[in-house]
Design a protein around this motif. Structure first.
Motif: not given
Length: 383
Positions: A93-116
């Motif tokens: 319903a946003y005036f200019k719908p986003a191109l990416i359908a879903n975004i996931l924020f990982d709140l409990r990453p396992r290991g180094s973020l750079l490694s992931l």
């Protein structure tokens, strides 16, 4: 600070009125806002979350309403898995719908973020100074995926000219001229010096690059101190730092060491509780206060007016100059952009040339972004 330009808002916030005179919903999609004067910066202010419009039915649901809000932005919350993940889905319903359908924020990453990131488990990662410096080298394969930029933030040392001996500009100049920032960077192991020479950061309207107002010059610093009315009778200076114990912060320690060695000055340190820091710092008598500022909205009013107008809540060193006040007040309602910017530049020059602050550094952001994410823009405002 944020909504005070709206007619009647102060009465609403003080509990003296149930409705705000300067706010009126004329239909389901139109909000009329009446200001107390023509304020060109108000359009920038409404980009800040304090000014966001929310659905009153959401708020009425109770304290946790924000976890299932009626979305008005490009994404809605699909699911919040506590301490695990926040999943957003496109709001069609946003005036200019986003191109990416879903975004996931990982709140409990396992290991180094750079490694992931290297493994392809995540598409975007923020970097610390060490990793950013290493990955910026051309021989690093990930250097092509590095996006960097300066934030709208400036760190500074603020000098309280309302208190002797800092009421003498020669003393303030001596303090500024006697700091060797190259040595400071080595002492504190700064990977990126990122020195600030202006109050307004790059990408802020009104920014003009300029040389340092008082570069390190020990001979000149000693001359300035000798020319002051406090020559030979300098009192102990009080310096305020953020913290919860009595231990010296590394930056405070390095500064004091240079001032003691270079000018023979003596210091007392007061440690300020970082909670409600601005208020506590404002109420603490000290000659020297470290205080950074990040713009909340992209307008020079949010730096210069907020930090240097007499009586401003964030004017933590009692800075007061009638000419500066007049220029800031004129700039608030000046509708010619060029004239308005010129007024702010005069204010900035006045503050710097009279050594009311010593600029230290700017903060920056460094992120890795996967090449399949096209058109990513690193916002200097940090939103």
């Amino acid at each position: 600070t944020y909504l005070g330009d709206i007619v009647g808002i102060s009465d609403t916030l003080a509990g003296k009125a149930r409705a705000t005179e300067g706010l009126r919903a004329v239909d389901a999609r139109t909000l009329v806002v009446i200001l107390d004067a023509p304020k060109p910066y108000f359009l920038a202010k409404i980009t800040y979350p304090t000014a966001f419009v929310v659905d009153r039915r959401d708020v009425a649901r109770g304290a946790d309403w924000m976890f299932k809000p009626n979305a008005s932005g490009p994404y809605a919350i699909r699911e919040l898995l506590k301490d695990e993940a926040l999943i957003l889905e496109r709001n069609d319903a946003y005036f200019k719908p986003a191109l990416i359908a879903n975004i996931l924020f990982d709140l409990r990453p396992r290991g180094s973020l750079l490694s992931l990131y290297r493994e392809g488990a995540i598409d975007f990662v923020g970097l610390g100074a060490d990793d950013a410096a290493r990955l910026s080298k051309p021989e690093e394969p990930l250097s092509k995926e590095l996006v960097s930029g300066t934030n709208l933030c400036t760190s500074m040392i603020r000098l309280d000219a309302s208190q002797p001996p800092l009421d003498d500009p020669n003393v303030r100049m001596a303090l500024a001229q006697s700091i060797d920032f190259d040595k400071l960077a080595v002492t504190l192991k700064f990977k990126d010096k990122n020195r600030a020479t202006t109050i307004l950061p790059p990408q802020m309207p009104g920014f003009v690059d300029k040389p340092e107002a008082f570069p390190f010059a020990l001979a000149k610093a000693k001359e300035s101190l000798a020319a002051s009315k406090y020559a030979g009778k300098m009192p102990k200076l009080i310096i305020a730092q953020s913290g919860t114990g009595n231990e010296l912060q590394p930056f405070t320690s390095a500064l004091i060491d240079q001032w003691r060695t270079n000018l023979g000055l003596q210091f007392e340190v007061k440690t300020i509780d970082p909670r409600d820091f601005s208020r506590a710092l404002r109420e603490t008598p000290a000659h020297i206060k470290g205080y950074g500022w990040c713009a909340d909205y992209p307008d020079p009013e949010n730096f210069l007016d907020v930090l240097f107008h007499t009586g401003s809540e964030f004017n933590i060193t009692n800075f007061s100059d009638p000419e500066v006040d007049a220029q800031l007040e004129q700039a608030r309602t000046e509708t010619d952009p060029a004239k308005r910017i010129a007024l702010y530049q005069k204010v900035e020059d006045s503050v710097l040339q009279n050594a009311h602050i010593i600029l230290t550094n700017r903060s920056r952001s460094d992120v890795l972004v996967k090449p399949w994410i096209k058109g990513y823009v690193l916002s200097p405002i940090g939103v």
